[in-house]
Motif scaffolding. Structure first.
Motif, PDB file in Angstrom:
ATOM      1  N   LEU A 165     -24.940 -34.033  31.759  1.00 35.32           N
ATOM      2  CA  LEU A 165     -25.137 -35.444  31.462  1.00 35.32           C
ATOM      3  C   LEU A 165     -26.062 -36.052  32.502  1.00 35.32           C
ATOM      4  O   LEU A 165     -25.722 -36.116  33.684  1.00 35.32           O
ATOM      5  N   LEU A 166     -27.228 -36.480  32.063  1.00 35.71           N
ATOM      6  CA  LEU A 166     -28.202 -37.096  32.953  1.00 35.71           C
ATOM      7  C   LEU A 166     -28.446 -38.525  32.493  1.00 35.71           C
ATOM      8  O   LEU A 166     -28.839 -38.752  31.347  1.00 35.71           O
TER       9      LEU A 166
ATOM     10  N   SER B 169     -28.467 -38.538  22.303  1.00 38.10           N
ATOM     11  CA  SER B 169     -28.653 -39.956  22.601  1.00 38.10           C
ATOM     12  C   SER B 169     -27.572 -40.439  23.559  1.00 38.10           C
ATOM     13  O   SER B 169     -26.458 -39.916  23.569  1.00 38.10           O
ATOM     14  N   LEU B 170     -27.924 -41.450  24.375  1.00 41.66           N
ATOM     15  CA  LEU B 170     -27.000 -42.006  25.372  1.00 41.66           C
ATOM     16  C   LEU B 170     -27.010 -43.522  25.337  1.00 41.66           C
ATOM     17  O   LEU B 170     -28.013 -44.139  24.984  1.00 41.66           O
TER      18      LEU B 170
ATOM     19  N   ILE C 165     -17.703 -49.474  33.401  1.00 36.69           N
ATOM     20  CA  ILE C 165     -18.454 -48.261  33.716  1.00 36.69           C
ATOM     21  C   ILE C 165     -18.149 -47.230  32.634  1.00 36.69           C
ATOM     22  O   ILE C 165     -17.162 -46.499  32.698  1.00 36.69           O
ATOM     23  N   GLN C 166     -18.987 -47.207  31.596  1.00 36.31           N
ATOM     24  CA  GLN C 166     -18.770 -46.297  30.484  1.00 36.31           C
ATOM     25  C   GLN C 166     -20.089 -45.682  30.066  1.00 36.31           C
ATOM     26  O   GLN C 166     -21.161 -46.263  30.249  1.00 36.31           O
ATOM     27  N   VAL C 167     -19.984 -44.501  29.458  1.00 36.73           N
ATOM     28  CA  VAL C 167     -21.135 -43.800  28.904  1.00 36.73           C
ATOM     29  C   VAL C 167     -20.749 -43.347  27.506  1.00 36.73           C
ATOM     30  O   VAL C 167     -19.654 -42.818  27.297  1.00 36.73           O
ATOM     31  N   LEU C 168     -21.628 -43.571  26.553  1.00 35.82           N
ATOM     32  CA  LEU C 168     -21.495 -42.980  25.226  1.00 35.82           C
ATOM     33  C   LEU C 168     -22.564 -41.907  25.128  1.00 35.82           C
ATOM     34  O   LEU C 168     -23.744 -42.174  25.370  1.00 35.82           O
ATOM     35  N   SER C 169     -22.144 -40.704  24.801  1.00 37.55           N
ATOM     36  CA  SER C 169     -23.052 -39.567  24.725  1.00 37.55           C
ATOM     37  C   SER C 169     -22.906 -38.923  23.355  1.00 37.55           C
ATOM     38  O   SER C 169     -21.837 -38.433  23.005  1.00 37.55           O
TER      39      SER C 169
END
Length: 187
Positions: free
Chosen positions: A67-68, A118-119, A108-112
């Motif tokens: 995850l970048l 897509s991010l 503080i969240q990430v959708l991957s």
């Protein structure tokens, strides 16, 4: 399960009942009670509560590449990421982005999106406003905010105010009634 296997409907037959947990990679799930209404057809409602069964191995998330959090298009969002901490809010988001995984919590969240790479990730600007950065082929946060807006317009009902209609062509989850806001499951 991420969707209902059509073979189950054939095995159960007309008038039979299927009880299954539908879930996804954002960690939201719901127990649905379906009535088979014909070959490849069923309908049902989500039940209250948080009863669940273990996700089927064949429906689990594929391995995640590294995850970048690379630069992308950054905008201010009017719908805060913290809404994904709400049970039904996260469930609606998962319907809108069915191949996305949710990491983190609060602001503080990430959708991957494991299918497209897509991010969408969140942070605050110097004024304390929530910023979202999106990159990739699928504008994840745009899809999620559109779905959350439809859910809020419908009165933000609990998941038990929703149902599913299955036909040979699609599996559609809806809010309120079949003509309410709806999303197709990944079949």
């Amino acid at each position: 399960m991420r969707h209902i296997p059509y073979g189950w409907l054939d095995q159960v037959g007309d008038g039979g009942t299927v009880l299954v947990t539908l879930g996804g990679w954002m960690g939201a799930y719901g127990l649905v009670k379906l009535t088979v209404t014909g070959r490849g057809h069923a309908t049902g409602r989500f039940l209250p509560g948080t009863t669940s069964f273990m996700i089927a191995r064949s429906h689990g998330r594929p391995p995640r590449p590294p995850l970048l959090l690379l630069p992308g298009q950054t905008t201010t969002t009017k719908i805060p990421a913290v809404l994904l901490d709400d049970w039904t809010g996260r469930w609606v988001a998962q319907l809108a982005a069915p191949s996305a995984e949710r990491l983190g919590g609060g602001d503080i969240q990430v959708l991957s999106d494991v299918a497209t790479g897509s991010l969408a990730y969140f942070g605050a600007d110097e004024k304390g406003q929530t910023q979202v950065t999106q990159r990739g082929a699928v504008p994840l946060w745009d899809r999620v905010t559109d779905a959350l807006a439809e859910w809020k317009t419908a009165g933000a009902p609990h998941q038990s105010g929703s149902g599913i209609t299955i036909t040979p062509d699609a599996q559609t989850v809806w809010i309120g009634s079949e003509d309410g806001p709806s999303w197709r499951l990944p079949v």
